[in-house]
Each structure stands twice: as structure tokens, then as C-alpha cells.
Design a protein around this motif. Structure first.
Motif, PDB file in Angstrom:
ATOM      1  N   PHE A  58     -36.495  42.559 -37.306  1.00  0.00           N
ATOM      2  CA  PHE A  58     -35.175  42.890 -36.762  1.00  0.00           C
ATOM      3  C   PHE A  58     -34.191  41.737 -36.960  1.00  0.00           C
ATOM      4  O   PHE A  58     -33.071  41.930 -37.451  1.00  0.00           O
ATOM      5  N   ASP A  59     -34.615  40.540 -36.587  1.00  0.00           N
ATOM      6  CA  ASP A  59     -33.769  39.368 -36.802  1.00  0.00           C
ATOM      7  C   ASP A  59     -33.615  39.065 -38.291  1.00  0.00           C
ATOM      8  O   ASP A  59     -32.522  38.733 -38.770  1.00  0.00           O
ATOM      9  N   TYR A  68     -33.909  40.982 -41.080  1.00  0.00           N
ATOM     10  CA  TYR A  68     -33.070  41.879 -41.879  1.00  0.00           C
ATOM     11  C   TYR A  68     -31.596  41.793 -41.468  1.00  0.00           C
ATOM     12  O   TYR A  68     -30.709  41.999 -42.297  1.00  0.00           O
ATOM     13  N   TRP A  69     -31.345  41.515 -40.199  1.00  0.00           N
ATOM     14  CA  TRP A  69     -29.959  41.329 -39.764  1.00  0.00           C
ATOM     15  C   TRP A  69     -29.345  40.123 -40.483  1.00  0.00           C
ATOM     16  O   TRP A  69     -28.200  40.171 -40.957  1.00  0.00           O
ATOM     17  N   LYS A 114     -28.660  40.850 -44.136  1.00  0.00           N
ATOM     18  CA  LYS A 114     -27.490  41.705 -44.335  1.00  0.00           C
ATOM     19  C   LYS A 114     -26.189  40.981 -44.011  1.00  0.00           C
ATOM     20  O   LYS A 114     -25.235  41.025 -44.793  1.00  0.00           O
ATOM     21  N   TYR A 115     -26.141  40.303 -42.861  1.00  0.00           N
ATOM     22  CA  TYR A 115     -24.868  39.786 -42.366  1.00  0.00           C
ATOM     23  C   TYR A 115     -24.715  38.267 -42.463  1.00  0.00           C
ATOM     24  O   TYR A 115     -23.614  37.750 -42.349  1.00  0.00           O
ATOM     25  N   ALA A 137     -33.833  44.425 -49.655  1.00  0.00           N
ATOM     26  CA  ALA A 137     -34.554  44.944 -48.486  1.00  0.00           C
ATOM     27  C   ALA A 137     -35.908  45.532 -48.891  1.00  0.00           C
ATOM     28  O   ALA A 137     -36.918  45.307 -48.217  1.00  0.00           O
ATOM     29  N   ILE A 145     -37.191  49.430 -41.128  1.00  0.00           N
ATOM     30  CA  ILE A 145     -36.225  48.546 -40.468  1.00  0.00           C
ATOM     31  C   ILE A 145     -35.176  48.056 -41.471  1.00  0.00           C
ATOM     32  O   ILE A 145     -33.979  47.969 -41.149  1.00  0.00           O
ATOM     33  N   LYS A 157     -32.774  50.894 -42.164  1.00  0.00           N
ATOM     34  CA  LYS A 157     -31.933  51.110 -40.977  1.00  0.00           C
ATOM     35  C   LYS A 157     -30.847  50.039 -40.863  1.00  0.00           C
ATOM     36  O   LYS A 157     -29.676  50.336 -40.586  1.00  0.00           O
ATOM     37  N   THR A 158     -31.225  48.778 -41.079  1.00  0.00           N
ATOM     38  CA  THR A 158     -30.284  47.679 -40.938  1.00  0.00           C
ATOM     39  C   THR A 158     -29.261  47.654 -42.066  1.00  0.00           C
ATOM     40  O   THR A 158     -28.070  47.454 -41.827  1.00  0.00           O
ATOM     41  N   GLN A 212     -27.039  50.692 -41.566  1.00  0.00           N
ATOM     42  CA  GLN A 212     -26.552  50.865 -40.198  1.00  0.00           C
ATOM     43  C   GLN A 212     -26.681  52.317 -39.735  1.00  0.00           C
ATOM     44  O   GLN A 212     -25.723  52.940 -39.260  1.00  0.00           O
ATOM     45  N   THR A 263     -32.326  57.347 -40.281  1.00  0.00           N
ATOM     46  CA  THR A 263     -33.112  56.503 -41.183  1.00  0.00           C
ATOM     47  C   THR A 263     -34.356  57.226 -41.666  1.00  0.00           C
ATOM     48  O   THR A 263     -34.678  57.209 -42.864  1.00  0.00           O
TER      49      THR A 263
END
Length: 207
Positions: free
Chosen positions: A18-19, A21-22, A25-26, A104, A151, A154-155, A158, A164
Motif C-alpha cells: 500500500f505504501d 505503490y502509493w 505512483k505519486y 506496477a 493493489i 488499484k493504486t 485510483q 479493480t
């Protein structure tokens, strides 16, 4: 960021997706070269797995395996997934670019390497009764990969959980359609070439 640090970060993504892939992406921490390096690693370990896994769990004939031919079972599905997912999510308001999908998906494949290498070694020391451990670890690797892919998808786009899941299933359908159209196209080309060759032979014989 050096290549070593980038590879270490891919391990962080595998453990804390979760952390991870965030940030991919960002925070722009994802690297295409690492994703392609993971793809290469999966390809190598899959070839080693088919050839050197213990005889207790090995159903393949090592003498009949073609390493180059094995590439189509890993690289082709990888590219087909990325292209199909990008084509589909473009129509479904997905935020991910093609490069994001490549990264990803590549990072999600890392568990296949982490599981395959020790599993190959394990397969050469276990007995038939203990072979269930090999299949258990094999299943863990696949489930881990699918979880990371979920995940990551999904990330990157969004999406909600339901969207997803539906997108991943539809991507598989699109992959099937692409394969079908590809086989149909090559079959048609083969028939055209055969027809032209036959026509040429008839004309040549009449001369």
C-alpha cells in the motif's frame, strides 16, 4: 537513486504494497528499469525451475526444453497484460499511464523470484511425501503476486475494490480476444501465402 537502492525499494513494495505503490505512483519512486529487471529475473528463474527442479515434482523432460521458446510463456503474457489493461482502463477513466502499468506489473512479479529460487533448492532435497511443501510455497508465490498486482492496479488507476477486480477480470477477457484475433490473423496470412504460392506454381508449370 542507485540501482541497488531501487532494487531494495522493490522489496519494500513487495512487503508493504500500500505504501510502496502509493510512492511509486505519486512520489515517482518507481523505475522502469527495475520492473524490466524483475521481468528478466522471473524469466530466468522460470527457465531454471523447468530444468532443475527436483525429479519428485518435475513433470518436464529437461532434454526437450528450449530456453528461448520458454520466453513466450513469460514475456508475452506480461506485455499482453499491460497492453490490454492500458487499452481497457483508457475507456474506464483509469489514471494510470502505460509506463505506470508496466512498472506496477513488473514490481508485482518480484514474489515469483523470491519464492522460486528457494523452492528450486527445496525440491532437490525433499521426498515425495514432503512434496506438498513445494506446492504450498508455489501457491504462496502466485497468491502474493496476484495480491500485489491487485493493489498496484488499484493504486495506479485510483479505482475502488470492486472496479479493480472487474477491471482485472476484463483485462483477462481482452487478452483472450487479442490472442484469438492474433491467431486468426496469422492463420489468414498463412492461407494467403499458401494460395499465392499455389497460384505461382500453376503459372510456372503452364510456362
Amino acid at each position: 537513486m542507485s540501482l541497488i537502492k531501487e532494487i531494495k525499494y522493490s522489496l519494500h513494495v513487495a512487503v508493504r504494497p500500500f505504501d510502496g505503490y502509493w510512492d511509486l505512483k505519486y512520489e515517482n519512486k518507481g523505475r522502469l528499469r527495475v520492473a524490466l529487471l524483475v521481468l528478466l529475473g522471473v524469466t530466468v528463474t522460470m527457465i531454471l525451475k523447468r530444468q532443475y527442479v527436483g525429479y519428485v515434482v518435475n513433470d518436464n523432460d529437461p532434454l526437450s526444453l528450449n530456453s528461448i521458446n520458454e520466453l513466450k510463456y513469460i514475456i508475452l503474457p506480461f506485455l499482453l497484460w499491460c497492453i490490454s489493461n492500458w487499452s481497457l482502463t483508457t475507456l474506464m477513466d483509469g489514471e494510470g499511464k502505460f509506463r505506470d502499468i508496466l512498472i506496477a506489473t513488473g514490481y508485482a512479479m518480484l514474489p515469483l523470484i523470491l519464492i522460486n529460487i528457494p523452492n528450486i533448492l527445496l525440491s532437490n532435497v525433499i521426498t515425495l511425501r514432503e512434496s506438498s511443501f513445494y506446492y504450498l510455497f508455489d501457491s504462496i508465490g502466485v497468491i502474493w503476486f496476484v495480491w500485489l498486482l491487485f493493489i498496484g492496479t488499484k493504486t495506479v488507476h485510483q479505482y475502488s475494490v470492486i472496479k479493480t477486480i472487474s477491471t482485472m477480470l476484463l483485462t483477462l477477457v481482452v487478452m483472450g480476444i487479442v490472442i484469438f484475433l492474433g491467431l486468426l490473423f496469422f492463420s489468414l496470412i498463412q492461407q494467403i501465402i499458401s494460395f499465392v504460392y499455389t497460384l505461382y506454381q500453376e503459372v510456372a508449370l503452364r510456362k
